[in-house]
Design an enzyme around this catalytic site. Sequence first.
Site, PDB file in Angstrom:
ATOM      1  N   CYS A   1      -4.020   3.392   8.921  1.00 36.77           N
ATOM      2  CA  CYS A   1      -3.075   2.393   8.185  1.00 36.77           C
ATOM      3  C   CYS A   1      -2.090   3.149   7.297  1.00 36.77           C
ATOM      4  CB  CYS A   1      -4.149   1.774   6.964  1.00 36.77           C
ATOM      5  SG  CYS A   1      -3.168   0.118   6.597  1.00 36.77           S
TER       6      CYS A   1
ATOM      7  N   HIS B   1      -8.474  -0.237   9.359  1.00 40.06           N
ATOM      8  CA  HIS B   1      -9.483   0.727   8.651  1.00 40.06           C
ATOM      9  C   HIS B   1     -10.838   0.773   9.178  1.00 40.06           C
ATOM     10  CE1 HIS B   1      -7.105   1.099   4.638  1.00 40.06           C
ATOM     11  NE2 HIS B   1      -6.475   0.208   5.216  1.00 40.06           N
TER      12      HIS B   1
ATOM     13  N   GLU C   1     -13.118   2.786   8.619  1.00 42.75           N
ATOM     14  CA  GLU C   1     -14.121   3.351   7.583  1.00 42.75           C
ATOM     15  C   GLU C   1     -14.731   2.159   6.867  1.00 42.75           C
ATOM     16  OE1 GLU C   1     -10.804   3.231   7.267  1.00 42.75           O
ATOM     17  OE2 GLU C   1     -10.442   2.903   5.390  1.00 42.75           O
TER      18      GLU C   1
HETATM   19  N1  GLN Z   1       1.101  -1.072   3.076  1.00 48.36           N
HETATM   20  C1  GLN Z   1       0.389   0.350   2.977  1.00 48.36           C
HETATM   21  C2  GLN Z   1       1.686   1.242   3.143  1.00 48.36           C
HETATM   22  O1  GLN Z   1       2.724   1.004   3.440  1.00 48.36           O
HETATM   23  C3  GLN Z   1      -0.475   0.579   3.803  1.00 48.36           C
HETATM   24  C4  GLN Z   1      -1.793   0.021   3.429  1.00 48.36           C
HETATM   25  C5  GLN Z   1      -3.066   0.555   3.664  1.00 48.36           C
HETATM   26  O2  GLN Z   1      -3.164   1.852   3.735  1.00 48.36           O
HETATM   27  N2  GLN Z   1      -3.998  -0.190   3.608  1.00 48.36           N
HETATM   28  O3  GLN Z   1       1.639   2.345   2.767  1.00 48.36           O
END
Ligand code: GLN
Length: 190
Positions: free
Chosen positions: A80, A173, A175
Amino acid sequence: MKQRKIGILAMQGDFAKHEAMLKSLGVKTILVKQIHNLQGCDGLIIPGGESTTLTKLIRNYGLHEPLRKFAKRHPIMGTCAGLILVADHVDDERVEPLRLIDITALRNAYGTQIDSFITQVDMQFLKDSQPFRAVFIRAPQIQVVGDNVDVLVTLKGQPVMVRNKKILALAFHPELTDDTRIHRYFLEQF
Ligand code: GLN
């Protein structure tokens, strides 16, 4: 075989869940907050969080170059916000990516917090290919650029997990489930 130690970038975000998952697999972990924590790490996870905040913290601690150097010799998995940080390009100039994999990350491209969702994705790249319960939280989208980037997982035709040699990047994610297959796959990259 020497016991592996995996660092988890622990400046902000969802590092504790990655730590718990690795520990459940019997892997030694180190929470990485400063340069010296990288010493002795055989690989690194860059967790989800907020890539703009992570950029500031990485900058404040002078970690951009040490992390780039580390990536030349060790596997890194970015999830992410971690995907955004390992990308070559990001559509937001407040983020200074590490440029470790030839993709462009589009921040929040699946929408805002209320557009977070859980869905099943196919895991054709694994022997145990049954669907994975993927959690997307303000997730980035991946535009694959490089010829050397392998798309491992897609969602509606869009890449959501990619790899270039030892660098793995996931929009979701892994995890946040009990399914350890993706962490185990990462551990196979050594
Ligand atoms: N929207 C977040 C970002 O741009 C990422 C979101 C997340 O890691 N769950 O950094």
